[in-house]
Design a protein around this motif. Structure first.
Motif, short mmCIF file in Angstrom:
data_model
loop_
_atom_site.label_atom_id
_atom_site.label_comp_id
_atom_site.label_asym_id
_atom_site.label_seq_id
_atom_site.Cartn_x
_atom_site.Cartn_y
_atom_site.Cartn_z
N HIS A 1 0.85 -1.18 0.00
CA HIS A 1 0.00 0.00 0.00
C HIS A 1 0.89 1.23 0.00
CE1 HIS A 1 -3.97 -1.78 0.59
NE2 HIS A 1 -3.41 -2.66 1.42
N PRO A 2 0.54 2.27 -0.75
CA PRO A 2 1.31 3.52 -0.67
C PRO A 2 1.29 4.06 0.74
CG PRO A 2 -0.16 3.54 -2.57
CD PRO A 2 -0.55 2.36 -1.75
N GLN A 3 2.43 4.53 1.19
CA GLN A 3 2.55 5.05 2.54
C GLN A 3 2.42 6.57 2.54
OE1 GLN A 3 6.32 3.54 3.91
NE2 GLN A 3 5.67 1.39 3.73
N ALA A 4 2.20 7.13 3.73
CA ALA A 4 2.07 8.58 3.84
C ALA A 4 3.36 9.26 3.36
CB ALA A 4 1.74 8.98 5.27
N ALA A 5 4.51 8.72 3.75
CA ALA A 5 5.80 9.21 3.26
C ALA A 5 6.10 8.49 1.94
CB ALA A 5 6.89 8.95 4.29
N LEU A 6 5.36 8.85 0.90
CA LEU A 6 5.35 8.10 -0.35
C LEU A 6 6.72 8.04 -1.00
CD1 LEU A 6 3.74 6.61 -2.55
CD2 LEU A 6 3.21 8.85 -3.55
N TRP A 7 7.44 9.18 -1.01
CA TRP A 7 8.71 9.19 -1.75
C TRP A 7 9.83 8.49 -1.00
CZ3 TRP A 7 8.65 9.56 -6.65
CH2 TRP A 7 7.57 10.20 -7.26
N VAL A 8 9.73 8.38 0.30
CA VAL A 8 10.66 7.53 1.04
C VAL A 8 10.45 6.07 0.64
CG1 VAL A 8 11.31 6.71 3.35
CG2 VAL A 8 10.78 9.12 2.99
N GLN A 9 9.19 5.69 0.49
CA GLN A 9 8.85 4.33 0.08
C GLN A 9 9.33 4.07 -1.35
OE1 GLN A 9 4.62 3.71 -0.25
NE2 GLN A 9 4.78 1.47 -0.07
N VAL A 10 9.10 5.02 -2.27
CA VAL A 10 9.48 4.82 -3.66
C VAL A 10 11.00 4.81 -3.83
CG1 VAL A 10 9.39 5.85 -5.98
CG2 VAL A 10 7.34 5.75 -4.57
N LYS A 11 11.70 5.57 -3.01
CA LYS A 11 13.17 5.54 -3.07
C LYS A 11 13.68 4.13 -2.81
CE LYS A 11 17.26 7.93 -1.29
NZ LYS A 11 17.76 8.96 -0.32
N ARG A 12 12.99 3.41 -1.94
CA ARG A 12 13.36 2.02 -1.63
C ARG A 12 12.93 1.07 -2.74
NH1 ARG A 12 9.97 -1.60 0.63
NH2 ARG A 12 8.61 0.05 1.45
N LEU A 13 11.77 1.32 -3.34
CA LEU A 13 11.22 0.39 -4.33
C LEU A 13 11.75 0.61 -5.74
CD1 LEU A 13 7.46 0.39 -3.21
CD2 LEU A 13 9.21 -1.33 -2.68
N ASP A 14 11.94 1.86 -6.13
CA ASP A 14 12.39 2.17 -7.49
C ASP A 14 13.11 3.51 -7.46
OD1 ASP A 14 12.69 2.82 -10.20
OD2 ASP A 14 10.84 1.80 -10.76
N SER A 15 14.41 3.45 -7.28
CA SER A 15 15.20 4.67 -7.10
C SER A 15 15.21 5.55 -8.36
CB SER A 15 16.63 4.32 -6.70
OG SER A 15 17.24 3.50 -7.68
N SER A 16 15.01 4.95 -9.53
CA SER A 16 15.04 5.74 -10.76
C SER A 16 13.86 6.71 -10.82
CB SER A 16 15.02 4.82 -11.99
OG SER A 16 13.82 4.05 -12.04
N VAL A 17 12.68 6.28 -10.37
CA VAL A 17 11.52 7.17 -10.34
C VAL A 17 11.69 8.22 -9.26
CG1 VAL A 17 9.02 7.29 -10.02
CG2 VAL A 17 10.02 5.40 -11.29
N TYR A 18 12.27 7.83 -8.15
CA TYR A 18 12.56 8.79 -7.09
C TYR A 18 13.49 9.88 -7.62
CZ TYR A 18 14.60 10.83 -2.89
OH TYR A 18 15.04 11.71 -1.93
N ARG A 19 14.48 9.51 -8.40
CA ARG A 19 15.42 10.51 -8.95
C ARG A 19 14.72 11.45 -9.92
NH1 ARG A 19 19.08 6.12 -8.84
NH2 ARG A 19 18.69 5.65 -11.04
N LEU A 20 13.75 10.94 -10.68
CA LEU A 20 12.99 11.82 -11.57
C LEU A 20 12.24 12.89 -10.77
CD1 LEU A 20 11.46 9.31 -14.16
CD2 LEU A 20 13.16 11.08 -14.63
N TYR A 21 11.63 12.45 -9.68
CA TYR A 21 10.90 13.40 -8.82
C TYR A 21 11.88 14.41 -8.20
CZ TYR A 21 7.85 15.14 -5.11
OH TYR A 21 7.11 15.94 -4.27
N GLU A 22 13.04 13.92 -7.81
CA GLU A 22 14.07 14.79 -7.22
C GLU A 22 14.55 15.81 -8.24
OE1 GLU A 22 17.40 13.58 -3.96
OE2 GLU A 22 17.66 12.73 -5.97
N GLU A 23 14.77 15.34 -9.48
CA GLU A 23 15.22 16.24 -10.54
C GLU A 23 14.18 17.32 -10.82
OE1 GLU A 23 18.08 16.39 -12.55
OE2 GLU A 23 18.96 15.07 -11.06
N LEU A 24 12.92 16.93 -10.87
CA LEU A 24 11.86 17.90 -11.15
C LEU A 24 11.74 18.92 -10.02
CD1 LEU A 24 9.48 18.81 -12.95
CD2 LEU A 24 8.01 17.30 -11.61
#
Length: 287
Positions: free
Chosen positions: A168-191
């Motif tokens: 389930h998506p967590q409240a701290a969504l991007w902490v969760q995504v950094k663990r699951l798929d760092s490439s998508v996390y980096r896209l969000y970070e870049e934006l």
């Protein structure tokens, strides 16, 4: 004489225990930025769902958030609001008539195959919708509106990743995504934080999201395709949009249909319209 906080809480809980419309009571021990105690109250009547009250009980500040059993049962089928799911996960059960809350929490934490397909389809449809909106704003030269739509698209992508991984998506969504798929996390970070101009940051996203939309389509629309298989013959657009399973799951049908036609998952056919001599574009599933 004022009662001590623990005595006041006990009296308050005893009153809730006696109420026939109350099924369970939970407490958030460390709800941020709130004074007093925060209670989640599970009610038997659906009409009280979503009610939030701040009350003063025996000089003690209390925040009440009411949730209906109907809403929780619906959450086991279609998924629960992420903020509410996070609150329920960390709340302490104080009253639990017939062991209802313990059992429903276990069911809410599970993601069955059918629920997973439904949630993936929902988030994928949101990803497609917001990505289409972002490109429309870009073409009109409205960079800030495009940026906002891209952020929404990335959030839909992030939730999609969580569901694909069986979480389930967590409240701290991007902490969760950094663990699951760092490439998508980096896209969000870049934006969000890149020193480049906003236009340059957005340009980096277009190809990445376009690839995600294309490569994920077959698995992501499986829920909708299986729904379309339940009927022999073509579907009208409004018929799909009004289907109870689609509405309850909040799937954005128009944005999906266009993509599915482009990828030859479905085909446009002509149906007779509601008025004499009128024709309507319908859709039929391809084998």
């Amino acid at each position: 004489m004022n009662m001590r906080p623990e005595e006041s809480q006990q009296t308050y809980l005893e009153l809730l225990q006696k109420r026939l419309d109350v099924q369970a009571v939970l407490m958030l021990p460390d709800f941020p930025s709130r004074e007093g105690t925060y209670y989640l109250i599970v009610a038997k009547q659906p009409e009280i769902d979503g009610t939030i009250r701040r009350v003063l009980f025996q000089d003690q500040s209390i925040m009440e958030q009411w949730i209906s059993m109907w809403q929780l049962e619906k959450g086991t089928i279609y998924g629960l609001d992420e903020k509410l799911a996070h609150m329920l996960a960390r709340a302490e059960i104080l009253i639990d008539k017939a062991d209802y809350m313990r059992q429903i929490k276990q069911r809410l934490l599970r993601i069955t195959d059918s629920l997973q397909k439904k949630l993936i389809c929902r988030e994928y449809s949101h990803l497609v919708l917001f990505f289409h909106e972002a490109k429309e704003w870009l073409q009109q030269g409205l960079t800030l509106d495009a940026y906002h739509a891209f952020v929404q698209a990335l959030h839909a992508w992030a939730r999609l990743i969580a569901y694909e991984m069986g979480e389930h998506p967590q409240a701290a969504l991007w902490v969760q995504v950094k663990r699951l798929d760092s490439s998508v996390y980096r896209l969000y970070e870049e934006l969000s934080m890149n020193a480049e101009t906003l236009e340059k940051r957005i340009e980096l996203l277009v190809l990445a999201i376009e690839f995600a939309v294309t490569s994920r389509m077959k698995e992501s629309v499986r829920y909708l395709m299986e729904l379309m298989e339940t009927k022999v013959g073509p579907w009208r657009l409004q018929e799909l949009m009004n289907h109870p399973a689609v509405q309850a799951a909040d799937i954005q049908i128009p944005s999906l249909i266009d993509k599915m036609v482009q990828r030859s998952f479905i085909q446009e056919v002509v149906c007779a319209g509601s008025e004499a001599g009128e024709q309507e574009t319908c859709f039929i599933l391809l084998g």
